[in-house]
Every structure is written in C-alpha cells, then in structure tokens.
Design a protein around this motif. Structure first.
Motif, PDB file in Angstrom:
ATOM      1  N   PRO A  95       1.188  -1.292   0.584  1.00 47.92           N
ATOM      2  CA  PRO A  95      -0.424  -0.626  -0.060  1.00 47.92           C
ATOM      3  C   PRO A  95       0.322   1.135   0.296  1.00 47.92           C
ATOM      4  O   PRO A  95       1.740   1.365   0.277  1.00 47.92           O
ATOM      5  N   LEU A  96       0.401   2.374  -0.410  1.00 44.85           N
ATOM      6  CA  LEU A  96       1.293   3.408  -0.535  1.00 44.85           C
ATOM      7  C   LEU A  96       1.421   4.086   0.865  1.00 44.85           C
ATOM      8  O   LEU A  96       0.831   3.481   1.297  1.00 44.85           O
ATOM      9  N   GLU A  97       2.644   4.071   1.093  1.00 44.26           N
ATOM     10  CA  GLU A  97       2.733   4.993   2.717  1.00 44.26           C
ATOM     11  C   GLU A  97       2.676   6.434   2.307  1.00 44.26           C
ATOM     12  O   GLU A  97       3.678   6.724   1.489  1.00 44.26           O
ATOM     13  N   GLN A 105       3.735  15.419   0.769  1.00 42.22           N
ATOM     14  CA  GLN A 105       4.184  13.805  -0.415  1.00 42.22           C
ATOM     15  C   GLN A 105       3.551  14.467  -1.704  1.00 42.22           C
ATOM     16  O   GLN A 105       2.923  14.347  -1.722  1.00 42.22           O
ATOM     17  N   VAL A 106       4.564  14.449  -2.348  1.00 36.39           N
ATOM     18  CA  VAL A 106       4.201  15.001  -3.580  1.00 36.39           C
ATOM     19  C   VAL A 106       4.279  13.222  -4.961  1.00 36.39           C
ATOM     20  O   VAL A 106       5.299  12.702  -4.818  1.00 36.39           O
ATOM     21  N   ILE A 107       2.807  13.081  -5.104  1.00 35.62           N
ATOM     22  CA  ILE A 107       2.846  12.172  -5.963  1.00 35.62           C
ATOM     23  C   ILE A 107       2.241  11.776  -7.285  1.00 35.62           C
ATOM     24  O   ILE A 107       1.296  12.771  -7.913  1.00 35.62           O
ATOM     25  N   GLN A 185      -1.377  24.583   3.525  1.00 42.26           N
ATOM     26  CA  GLN A 185      -2.806  24.647   4.450  1.00 42.26           C
ATOM     27  C   GLN A 185      -2.507  22.672   5.014  1.00 42.26           C
ATOM     28  O   GLN A 185      -3.352  23.033   5.622  1.00 42.26           O
ATOM     29  N   GLY A 186      -1.375  22.669   5.285  1.00 44.70           N
ATOM     30  CA  GLY A 186      -0.793  21.758   5.946  1.00 44.70           C
ATOM     31  C   GLY A 186      -1.313  20.623   5.286  1.00 44.70           C
ATOM     32  O   GLY A 186      -1.576  19.228   6.278  1.00 44.70           O
ATOM     33  N   ILE A 187      -1.219  19.930   3.729  1.00 48.60           N
ATOM     34  CA  ILE A 187      -1.311  19.025   3.297  1.00 48.60           C
ATOM     35  C   ILE A 187      -1.198  18.341   3.343  1.00 48.60           C
ATOM     36  O   ILE A 187       0.214  18.262   3.156  1.00 48.60           O
ATOM     37  N   ASP A 188      -0.693  16.511   3.376  1.00 45.65           N
ATOM     38  CA  ASP A 188      -0.462  15.800   3.116  1.00 45.65           C
ATOM     39  C   ASP A 188      -0.348  15.342   2.130  1.00 45.65           C
ATOM     40  O   ASP A 188       1.332  14.819   1.919  1.00 45.65           O
ATOM     41  N   ALA A 189      -1.146  15.059   1.097  1.00 45.59           N
ATOM     42  CA  ALA A 189      -0.519  14.113  -0.052  1.00 45.59           C
ATOM     43  C   ALA A 189      -1.194  15.278  -0.835  1.00 45.59           C
ATOM     44  O   ALA A 189      -2.511  15.500  -0.643  1.00 45.59           O
TER      45      ALA A 189
END
Length: 310
Positions: A95-97, A105-107, A185-189
């Motif tokens: 799974p993507l961590e 995290q830039v995907i 904005q403190g976005i995770d991904a």
C-alpha cells in the motif's frame, strides 16, 4: 442489512473473467499423468492466461519435482498455481505510505491516455482521505482537452481541492502552485496529474523533467512517488508501458485498473514477476471506492479458481 458488496465480493466478480480463462485453459490437463507432454501443455496454458513465461516455467518445474501425486487432479494443479502466484504478488503488494516530512508528499501519476489515470487519481484521493490524510490534486495534464474539467468533477466527488490552470498552460507552474498551497494548508499528500501522450516521447520527457526541476527546488526529495496507472485490458502491452515509462519517468510504483473488464488480469502477475515494482492498489469497478490495496493470497486464489471451492 447492507446490500453493498464487500471488497472480497467485488474481487470475486471483478477477476471472474481472468479466473475463467485460466481454469478453462487448464481444463482436463489434471486428469492425465504429469509427463513432459502434459507439463508442456500446462505451461502453455499458463502463458496463454497472461501469467508470463517466467511464472509459467516455475510452476511447471514445481509440478515436475515429483513431490506431488504423479496423477494430480485439476484442483491440485490449480492449488499449486495459486501458491506460486501468491509468492510473486507477496513481494510487490505494498500500500502507498504517506511518510514524507516535511509535508506534502508529492505523488506524480502518469499513464497513457485511456488507462483510467484521471479516475484513478480520484480513487486514490478517496482512499487516502479514508485514512484521514489531507489530500489535494493538481491538474498537471494541461495538454488533453477536457482533462482539467474531468479532474475537477472527480475532485468534487472525492471532496478534495484541485489546483488548476488554463488548458495548454504550463504544467510545471501548476505543480509549483499546488505545492505552495498544499504546504500553506498543511496538506499531507499532493497528487499530480500529468500528460499521458506517448506520440512524442521527447515532449513528454521534457515536460516531466521540467516538473521534476521545479519540485526539486521546492523539496529535493520530491516527487516522493511516481505511480504508473496500467489498464489491465491491454494485456501484455501493459508490460511495454512499464518499460517505456520506467525509463522516461523513474516509475516507483504501479496501480492496475479495469481488472473487472478483461480476461487478461494475469498480466498483474507478469508485471510483478518481470519488474518487481510495488503494486500499490488494484481497481475492479467504476465507483470511487473501487480501488484498494490487495491481499496477495486472496487475489492468487481467486485468479487460480480455488477461492470458492475451499
């Protein structure tokens, strides 16, 4: 009582065509003695089921070891097939961590047009929001007409914000703005859509290289993931796409879609065997929740046609 099918039920239905193809190709082969001619026929049947020549050869060798009954029933052969498929998939089912620090995290999500890339981005966003991560999308495919509008529709369904620009605009500039907003904005991904054209590899490589340069200036560790979306209905052509995009874009992981629309889902195994890249999730439906990480044992037993028999 809920009438919504479970993920297991969706897998059973979604992989039905692949399972039926494999079982059909093996039909009758377990009633003969496992002599060379029979083993050859089994190996050919496995290759014809899109499992790939390496996996097929290993299963043949295992059946030839003599540690099994020399007059195996068809179910016995399918159990061996399931065990060997599980071994292959167990090495890549990851799974993507979301572990990058600092965030986001830039995907980067890449893939040819028509592979289901846009819907996969939304499904991946949905999957991550279910895990309580903050997610933002960036519409970096500015080349294809209507791509931005499609991604906006899916972003709305997933309930996540989208950073977008004008059609034909600078993709790297949009990615830059996406990282800026996600950081603020403190976005995770931050999940970035990219152009999927392969007609001119040089243009695509140049565009991806520019995006990488921009990201590198913002955070040397980004992009943290480069995920290639594959359409299972293309069969062995999916392997060619891995080859091309791995060279062009430094692919770090895979997502395989449309497994419910094909009998060629064995290519999931072939891709795992040949490239060993993490397979973060598989898709077996059109709903936003129909993309999930997978259990190698469960998928292997369904493909081999033994899940419902035991």
């Amino acid at each position: 009582m809920s009438t919504t099918p479970s993920w297991h039920q969706k897998l059973l239905g979604g992989l039905r065509k692949t399972s039926d193809k494999l079982v059909g190709n093996l039909a009758g082969l377990g009633t003969a003695r496992l002599e060379d001619a029979t083993l050859d026929a089994i190996e050919e049947a496995l290759v014809a089921s899109d499992l790939g020549p390496v996996t097929a050869a290993r299963i043949r060798a295992r059946l030839a070891e003599g540690s099994f009954e020399r007059n195996m029933e068809e179910l016995g052969i399918r159990l061996v097939v399931a065990e060997e498929i599980e071994k292959v998939l167990a090495t890549v089912a990851r799974p993507l961590e979301i572990a990058a620090f600092p965030r986001p995290q830039v995907i980067l999500v890449i893939g040819v047009n028509g592979s289901g890339k846009t819907t996969t981005i939304a499904k991946l966003a949905h999957l991550l929001t279910e895990q309580d991560y903050g997610v933002m999308l960036a519409a970096g495919d500015t080349f294809r007409a209507a791509a931005i509008g499609q991604l906006q529709t899916w972003a709305d369904r997933a309930g996540v914000p989208l950073v977008r620009g004008a059609e034909g605009g600078d993709a790297a500039g949009i990615v830059f703005e996406g990282v800026r907003q996600a950081t603020a904005q403190g976005i995770d991904a931050l999940i970035v859509d990219t152009a999927g054209r392969l007609q001119n590899k040089r243009e695509l490589m140049d565009e991806l290289a520019k995006i990488r340069r921009v990201l590198g200036r913002l955070n040397p560790a980004s992009p943290h993931d480069v995920i290639l979306v594959l359409d299972a209905t293309t069969g062995q052509n999916a392997l060619n796409q891995i080859e091309v995009f791995r060279e062009m874009a430094g692919v770090t992981g895979l997502v395989m879609t449309k497994l419910d629309g094909t009998a060629r889902g064995g290519v999931l195994v072939a891709a795992a065997e040949k490239y060993g890249l993490p397979i973060h999730a598989i898709g077996v439906g059109e709903q936003i929740g129909d993309l999930r990480p997978f259990d190698p044992r469960e998928v292997a037993r369904i493909i081999a046609g033994v899940e419902e028999l035991l």
